[in-house]
Design a protein around this motif. Structure first.
Motif, short mmCIF file in Angstrom:
data_model
loop_
_atom_site.label_atom_id
_atom_site.label_comp_id
_atom_site.label_asym_id
_atom_site.label_seq_id
_atom_site.Cartn_x
_atom_site.Cartn_y
_atom_site.Cartn_z
N PRO A 10 0.83 -1.21 0.00
CA PRO A 10 0.00 0.00 0.00
C PRO A 10 0.86 1.26 0.00
CG PRO A 10 -0.03 -1.04 2.15
CD PRO A 10 0.75 -1.94 1.25
N LYS A 11 0.23 2.37 -0.29
CA LYS A 11 0.94 3.66 -0.31
C LYS A 11 1.61 3.92 1.03
CE LYS A 11 -1.87 5.97 -3.72
NZ LYS A 11 -2.73 7.10 -4.03
N GLY A 12 2.81 4.47 0.96
CA GLY A 12 3.56 4.83 2.15
C GLY A 12 4.44 3.72 2.70
N GLU A 13 4.35 2.52 2.14
CA GLU A 13 5.15 1.39 2.62
C GLU A 13 6.38 1.18 1.72
OE1 GLU A 13 4.72 -0.35 5.33
OE2 GLU A 13 2.81 0.54 5.87
N CYS A 14 7.42 0.67 2.31
CA CYS A 14 8.65 0.33 1.58
C CYS A 14 8.41 -0.98 0.83
CB CYS A 14 9.81 0.17 2.56
SG CYS A 14 11.33 -0.46 1.81
N ARG A 15 8.71 -1.01 -0.46
CA ARG A 15 8.48 -2.21 -1.27
C ARG A 15 9.26 -3.42 -0.74
NH1 ARG A 15 6.15 -0.27 -5.99
NH2 ARG A 15 6.57 1.93 -6.35
N GLN A 16 10.52 -3.21 -0.40
CA GLN A 16 11.36 -4.30 0.07
C GLN A 16 10.88 -4.81 1.42
OE1 GLN A 16 15.73 -4.11 -0.11
NE2 GLN A 16 15.65 -4.39 2.10
N CYS A 17 10.60 -3.93 2.34
CA CYS A 17 10.16 -4.34 3.68
C CYS A 17 8.83 -5.07 3.60
CB CYS A 17 10.06 -3.14 4.61
SG CYS A 17 11.67 -2.42 4.99
N TRP A 18 7.92 -4.57 2.77
CA TRP A 18 6.62 -5.21 2.62
C TRP A 18 6.78 -6.62 2.09
CZ3 TRP A 18 2.00 -3.77 4.38
CH2 TRP A 18 0.88 -4.46 3.93
N TYR A 19 7.61 -6.78 1.06
CA TYR A 19 7.84 -8.10 0.47
C TYR A 19 8.47 -9.04 1.50
CZ TYR A 19 9.58 -11.83 -2.43
OH TYR A 19 9.85 -13.06 -2.94
N HIS A 20 9.47 -8.58 2.19
CA HIS A 20 10.16 -9.43 3.17
C HIS A 20 9.26 -9.79 4.35
CE1 HIS A 20 14.57 -9.51 1.99
NE2 HIS A 20 13.94 -8.93 0.98
N ALA A 21 8.31 -8.95 4.67
CA ALA A 21 7.39 -9.23 5.77
C ALA A 21 6.26 -10.18 5.37
CB ALA A 21 6.80 -7.93 6.29
N HIS A 22 5.91 -10.21 4.08
CA HIS A 22 4.72 -10.95 3.67
C HIS A 22 4.95 -12.09 2.69
CE1 HIS A 22 2.19 -8.18 5.83
NE2 HIS A 22 2.88 -7.18 5.30
N ALA A 23 6.15 -12.29 2.18
CA ALA A 23 6.42 -13.38 1.24
C ALA A 23 7.26 -14.46 1.94
CB ALA A 23 7.15 -12.87 0.01
N ARG A 24 6.76 -15.67 1.91
CA ARG A 24 7.46 -16.76 2.59
C ARG A 24 8.85 -17.03 2.03
NH1 ARG A 24 3.58 -21.49 4.47
NH2 ARG A 24 2.07 -20.22 5.57
N ASP A 25 9.02 -16.83 0.73
CA ASP A 25 10.30 -17.17 0.11
C ASP A 25 11.39 -16.11 0.30
OD1 ASP A 25 9.04 -15.33 -1.55
OD2 ASP A 25 9.88 -16.20 -3.38
N ALA A 26 11.07 -14.98 0.89
CA ALA A 26 12.04 -13.90 1.05
C ALA A 26 13.22 -14.29 1.93
CB ALA A 26 11.36 -12.66 1.62
N HIS A 27 13.01 -15.19 2.88
CA HIS A 27 14.07 -15.54 3.83
C HIS A 27 14.43 -17.03 3.79
CE1 HIS A 27 12.41 -11.77 5.69
NE2 HIS A 27 13.67 -11.48 5.47
N ARG A 28 14.02 -17.72 2.77
CA ARG A 28 14.31 -19.16 2.69
C ARG A 28 15.80 -19.48 2.63
NH1 ARG A 28 9.60 -21.29 -1.08
NH2 ARG A 28 8.09 -21.51 0.58
#
Length: 54
Positions: A10-28
């Motif tokens: 959503p507006k105002g959020e960091c793209r990278q932080c949002w992805y890392h917080a909500h995508a399971r594969d970001a930290h695999r």
């Protein structure tokens, strides 16, 4: 949350932080209890202006 939702913050959020917080594969690739360098770089509100959704 789906992958599509993780890629559309959503507006105002960091793209990278949002992805890392909500995508399971970001930290695999990390070992258990290992810090993510990308997340650590953004801790404390240190987000590049180009990554914030306008």
């Amino acid at each position: 949350m789906t992958v599509a939702d993780a890629l559309n913050p959503p507006k105002g959020e960091c793209r990278q932080c949002w992805y890392h917080a909500h995508a399971r594969d970001a930290h695999r690739h990390l070992a258990p209890r290992q810090d993510c360098p990308a997340c650590v770089a953004h801790m404390g509100g240190r987000h590049p202006d180009s990554m914030i959704v306008r």
